[in-house]
Design an enzyme around this catalytic site. Structure first.
Site, PDB file in Angstrom:
ATOM      1  N   SER A 149      39.100  39.667  46.141  1.00 27.07           N
ATOM      2  CA  SER A 149      38.809  39.635  44.713  1.00 27.07           C
ATOM      3  C   SER A 149      39.946  40.293  43.959  1.00 27.07           C
ATOM      4  CB  SER A 149      37.504  40.388  44.418  1.00 27.07           C
ATOM      5  OG  SER A 149      37.332  40.569  43.023  1.00 27.07           O
ATOM      6  N   TYR A 162      32.304  47.850  45.416  1.00 27.04           N
ATOM      7  CA  TYR A 162      32.690  46.452  45.595  1.00 27.04           C
ATOM      8  C   TYR A 162      34.210  46.324  45.699  1.00 27.04           C
ATOM      9  CZ  TYR A 162      33.514  41.538  44.454  1.00 27.04           C
ATOM     10  OH  TYR A 162      33.958  40.243  44.464  1.00 27.04           O
TER      11      TYR A 162
END
Length: 257
Positions: A149, A162
């Site tokens: 990501s 995350y």
């Protein structure tokens, strides 16, 4: 890279029932690979993806896989061995796409131990052991593609765990590239930015202001689509990308430049 560039190859795509994973599974199927896609809860959605791939002339099957718990990788590969037999009696795999993951929105003060453990178990531990347990099946010249990501390279305190999982995944790709390079196996990460998927629908779709802000982050002036990421994965899975390994491929559309 021409059509059916992955003819004769076998691909495993985790989390392939929706979003980016679905787009990846469908693209690899169109490229000619036999696609094994996993799902956790959405059996009907996974079956729909399989049907789409087959209607396009491809071959695919779905596997139920609950990731993030002990023994998940061994169970996944056992199901894979049974499912792949009609398509490839040798039972090997050429492409592993570790796409399944969860987002966990919590800052440092709000993050619980259970939340921390869950996001790391699914986003890091599962890919690690899926690769480790799959090495005996992964053929020389294979491809490992980990879905990272853009958050891995940004300060996002509201999603601190995350982002940390995606940074760990990038380091995993780097080490796999070094260890498996002698076998001609490449390992890379793909790092999307904001993508219009069901996971983002709650805040993105139907909210013109949010959509405009999201589009403005990209240098290309739009929100990413699952197909934008799937096409990059297709390239990395092909022989055209044989000289790329140990890298994080930015798939953010030039976000935050």
């Amino acid at each position: 890279m021409g059509a059916r560039s992955l003819e004769g190859k076998v691909a495993l795509v985790t989390g392939g029932s929706r979003g980016i994973g679905r787009a990846v599974a469908e693209r690899l199927g169109r490229d000619g690979a036999v696609v094994a896609l996993t799902y956790a809860r959405e059996a009907a959605a996974a079956d729909e993806v399989v049907e789409v791939i087959r209607k396009d002339g491809g071959r695919a099957f779905a596997l139920h896989a609950e990731l993030g718990r002990r023994g998940d990788a061994a169970a996944l590969w056992s199901a894979f061995d049974a499912g792949i037999a009609p398509y490839d009696p040798a039972g090997g795999v050429d492409i592993i796409v570790n796409n399944a993951g969860i987002a966990h929105i919590a800052n440092l003060a709000e993050l619980t131990e259970d939340g921390f453990d869950e996001v790391f178990a699914i986003n890091v531990r599962a890919p690690f052991f899926i690769v480790r347990e799959g090495l005996g099946r992964l053929r020389d010249g294979g491809r490992i593609i980990n879905m990272s990501s853009g958050a891995a390279g940004l300060a996002m305190p509201e999603a601190i765990a995350y982002g940390a999982t995606k940074g760990a995944l990038d380091n995993f790709s780097l080490n796999l590239a070094k260890e498996l390079g002698p076998r001609g196996i490449t390992a890379n990460s793909v790092a999307p930015g904001i993508i219009d998927t069901d996971a983002n629908a709650g805040w993105l779709r139907g909210n013109a202001d949010a959509a405009a802000r999201a589009a403005s982050i990209s240098a290309l002036g739009r929100i990413g689509r699952p197909e934008d990421v799937a096409d990059i994965v297709s390239f990395l899975a092909s022989d055209d990308a044989r000289w790329i390994t140990g890298k994080v491929i930015d798939a953010t559309g030039g976000s935050a430049l």
